[in-house]
Write a protein that holds these residues in place. Structure first.
Motif, PDB file in Angstrom:
ATOM      1  N   TYR A 134     -41.821 -63.983 -43.346  1.00 40.08           N
ATOM      2  CA  TYR A 134     -42.947 -63.420 -44.109  1.00 40.08           C
ATOM      3  C   TYR A 134     -42.455 -62.669 -45.342  1.00 40.08           C
ATOM      4  O   TYR A 134     -41.367 -62.095 -45.357  1.00 40.08           O
ATOM      5  CB  TYR A 134     -43.749 -62.461 -43.229  1.00 40.08           C
ATOM      6  N   ALA A 135     -43.309 -62.656 -46.372  1.00 39.88           N
ATOM      7  CA  ALA A 135     -43.044 -61.864 -47.570  1.00 39.88           C
ATOM      8  C   ALA A 135     -44.373 -61.443 -48.182  1.00 39.88           C
ATOM      9  O   ALA A 135     -45.384 -62.149 -48.052  1.00 39.88           O
ATOM     10  CB  ALA A 135     -42.222 -62.661 -48.588  1.00 39.88           C
ATOM     11  N   GLY A 136     -44.370 -60.290 -48.824  1.00 43.87           N
ATOM     12  CA  GLY A 136     -45.567 -59.813 -49.500  1.00 43.87           C
ATOM     13  C   GLY A 136     -45.631 -60.316 -50.935  1.00 43.87           C
ATOM     14  O   GLY A 136     -44.608 -60.595 -51.560  1.00 43.87           O
ATOM     15  N   LEU A 137     -46.856 -60.446 -51.448  1.00 43.34           N
ATOM     16  CA  LEU A 137     -47.088 -60.842 -52.840  1.00 43.34           C
ATOM     17  C   LEU A 137     -48.060 -59.854 -53.474  1.00 43.34           C
ATOM     18  O   LEU A 137     -48.954 -59.335 -52.803  1.00 43.34           O
ATOM     19  CB  LEU A 137     -47.716 -62.237 -52.919  1.00 43.34           C
ATOM     20  N   LYS A 138     -47.870 -59.627 -54.771  1.00 45.43           N
ATOM     21  CA  LYS A 138     -48.860 -58.830 -55.489  1.00 45.43           C
ATOM     22  C   LYS A 138     -48.962 -59.334 -56.924  1.00 45.43           C
ATOM     23  O   LYS A 138     -48.033 -59.954 -57.464  1.00 45.43           O
ATOM     24  CB  LYS A 138     -48.500 -57.342 -55.469  1.00 45.43           C
ATOM     25  N   TRP A 139     -50.108 -59.093 -57.538  1.00 42.88           N
ATOM     26  CA  TRP A 139     -50.342 -59.488 -58.909  1.00 42.88           C
ATOM     27  C   TRP A 139     -51.509 -58.687 -59.470  1.00 42.88           C
ATOM     28  O   TRP A 139     -52.264 -58.062 -58.714  1.00 42.88           O
ATOM     29  CB  TRP A 139     -50.645 -60.990 -59.009  1.00 42.88           C
ATOM     30  N   LEU A 188     -46.527 -63.058 -60.812  1.00 47.69           N
ATOM     31  CA  LEU A 188     -46.496 -62.675 -59.398  1.00 47.69           C
ATOM     32  C   LEU A 188     -45.243 -61.868 -59.086  1.00 47.69           C
ATOM     33  O   LEU A 188     -44.174 -62.134 -59.634  1.00 47.69           O
ATOM     34  CB  LEU A 188     -46.489 -63.916 -58.509  1.00 47.69           C
ATOM     35  N   THR A 189     -45.387 -60.916 -58.191  1.00 44.76           N
ATOM     36  CA  THR A 189     -44.239 -60.165 -57.676  1.00 44.76           C
ATOM     37  C   THR A 189     -44.125 -60.453 -56.184  1.00 44.76           C
ATOM     38  O   THR A 189     -45.114 -60.369 -55.456  1.00 44.76           O
ATOM     39  CB  THR A 189     -44.401 -58.655 -57.897  1.00 44.76           C
ATOM     40  N   THR A 190     -42.934 -60.816 -55.750  1.00 46.89           N
ATOM     41  CA  THR A 190     -42.709 -61.090 -54.339  1.00 46.89           C
ATOM     42  C   THR A 190     -41.703 -60.115 -53.745  1.00 46.89           C
ATOM     43  O   THR A 190     -40.788 -59.658 -54.418  1.00 46.89           O
ATOM     44  CB  THR A 190     -42.186 -62.533 -54.125  1.00 46.89           C
ATOM     45  N   GLY A 191     -41.913 -59.795 -52.471  1.00 48.18           N
ATOM     46  CA  GLY A 191     -40.953 -58.989 -51.735  1.00 48.18           C
ATOM     47  C   GLY A 191     -39.928 -59.884 -51.062  1.00 48.18           C
ATOM     48  O   GLY A 191     -39.934 -61.107 -51.223  1.00 48.18           O
ATOM     49  N   THR A 192     -39.046 -59.279 -50.290  1.00 51.13           N
ATOM     50  CA  THR A 192     -38.023 -60.034 -49.568  1.00 51.13           C
ATOM     51  C   THR A 192     -38.619 -60.699 -48.331  1.00 51.13           C
ATOM     52  O   THR A 192     -39.575 -60.210 -47.742  1.00 51.13           O
ATOM     53  CB  THR A 192     -36.889 -59.101 -49.123  1.00 51.13           C
TER      54      THR A 192
END
Length: 203
Positions: A134-139, A188-192
């Motif tokens: 799993y990874a988080g996304l934000k925008w 988009l910004t993604t986490g690890t």
């Protein structure tokens, strides 16, 4: 004529030489400032023993044919990516996923890709068949009338260190297929990628 140096001076010289050799050896395995997901190697270019990337280099990483991807929108400008191992063997993920947008005609829409070590540094995620990472996304959202706004009908996801993307299933907050995502020019910004979904969402 033979010059005899005092034993104390000879011992000091030997100690200094040993210290120099030790420092040189340490320099050969120092880590670079690469981002998680990039190979961290010593100055000679070899993978540092014990580095999670050693497992990736051994060929165990998840290939594009091994995975499916789902993006579940959780709120305004926030979503969770799930990468599932659909193969019959274990595979690994390490680092950050890659993303590209899809327009309504299914043509690609290149997005600015940003990375944030959230909820923490990259870890080696081993997926057994049927299991997920799993990874988080934000925008930031945007007005679709704005020419810089990315009006997306879908997303493509690329596993770390792979080049072939897979088309993700994008679900809205109601769990049904999402018709549209509006992503600003910031991208988009993604986490690890992490072994469980706890804390992967951006606040």
């Amino acid at each position: 004529m033979t010059v005899r140096r005092p034993a104390r001076l000879v011992a000091a010289g030997v100690a200094a030489l040993a210290a120099t050799v030790l420092l040189t050896a340490c320099d050969d395995v120092k880590y670079t400032d690469d981002k998680p997901g990039d190979a961290k190697a010593g100055s000679a270019g070899a993978t540092v023993p014990g580095d999670p990337m050693a497992a990736q280099a051994a060929g165990s990483r998840c290939k594009s044919d091994d995975i499916t991807a789902t993006v579940q929108v959780k709120g305004a400008g926030s979503a969770m990516l799930t990468i599932k191992n659909k193969s019959d063997h274990n595979c690994t993920l390490y680092g950050y996923p890659g993303f590209a947008g899809l327009k309504a005609d299914n043509s690609p829409d290149v997005l600015t890709a940003n990375r944030d070590a959230h909820p923490g540094p990259a870890v080696l995620v081993t997926l057994k068949p049927g299991k997920s990472g799993y990874a988080g996304l934000k925008w930031s959202s945007c007005d679709k009338a704005d020419t810089s706004c990315h009006v997306l009908a879908g997303l493509q996801v690329t596993a770390p260190d792979e080049t072939a993307p897979v088309t993700a299933e994008v679900l809205g907050t109601d769990g049904k297929p999402s018709a549209q995502l509006l992503v600003s020019a910031a991208g988009l910004t993604t986490g690890t990628l992490q072994p469980n979904s706890e804390k992967v969402l951006f606040n």
